[in-house]
Design a protein around this motif. Sequence first.
Motif, PDB file in Angstrom:
ATOM      1  N   UNK A  56       5.466   0.751   3.569  1.00 55.80           N
ATOM      2  CA  UNK A  56       6.733   0.931   4.276  1.00 55.80           C
ATOM      3  C   UNK A  56       7.917   0.978   3.306  1.00 55.80           C
ATOM      4  N   UNK A  57       7.936   0.069   2.334  1.00 53.58           N
ATOM      5  CA  UNK A  57       9.029   0.045   1.360  1.00 53.58           C
ATOM      6  C   UNK A  57       8.999   1.290   0.469  1.00 53.58           C
ATOM      7  N   UNK A  58       7.809   1.729   0.083  1.00 51.52           N
ATOM      8  CA  UNK A  58       7.686   2.926  -0.747  1.00 51.52           C
ATOM      9  C   UNK A  58       8.136   4.180  -0.025  1.00 51.52           C
ATOM     10  N   UNK A  59       7.775   4.298   1.233  1.00 48.24           N
ATOM     11  CA  UNK A  59       8.192   5.457   2.035  1.00 48.24           C
ATOM     12  C   UNK A  59       9.714   5.467   2.181  1.00 48.24           C
ATOM     13  N   UNK A  60      10.270   4.298   2.397  1.00 46.74           N
ATOM     14  CA  UNK A  60      11.733   4.193   2.523  1.00 46.74           C
ATOM     15  C   UNK A  60      12.413   4.572   1.205  1.00 46.74           C
TER      16      UNK A  60
END
Length: 133
Positions: A76-80
């Motif tokens: 989730x953090x990487x996609x963001x």
Amino acid sequence: MTIETKKINGANSEIIAKIDAATIDKNVEKIAKQLSKTAKVDGFRAGKVPMAIIKKQYGERLVQDAESEALREVVDAGIKELGLTQADLIGEPQVTKFDKDGDQIDVAINVSNRPQFDLGDYNKVVPEVKKPK
């Protein structure tokens, strides 16, 4: 937890992260707390099972669930950080590296997304059509 992202090409990206033991321990505590409210253990009322009993009975399973929760947080953090949304993804992210080194986990995840390309001035290519009278 440290996260680094890089675009491989227009349709693929890679998320590289290091998950520390503190993150895993925090997730184990959170999952054990949730489980203690619903678990049924002989000798204890529902919702009143001590955390120590939960950790003893479900020890390895709690760690696995905590690691998978940490992986979800990394994705989730990487996609963001890549500036993508869930709608931009194609398929499921693929974990290509998962190495446990004592107190940290090294992870590499490949993410496929919709390709981004520049159409340019496509109106020049469209022929002009005259409407019949």
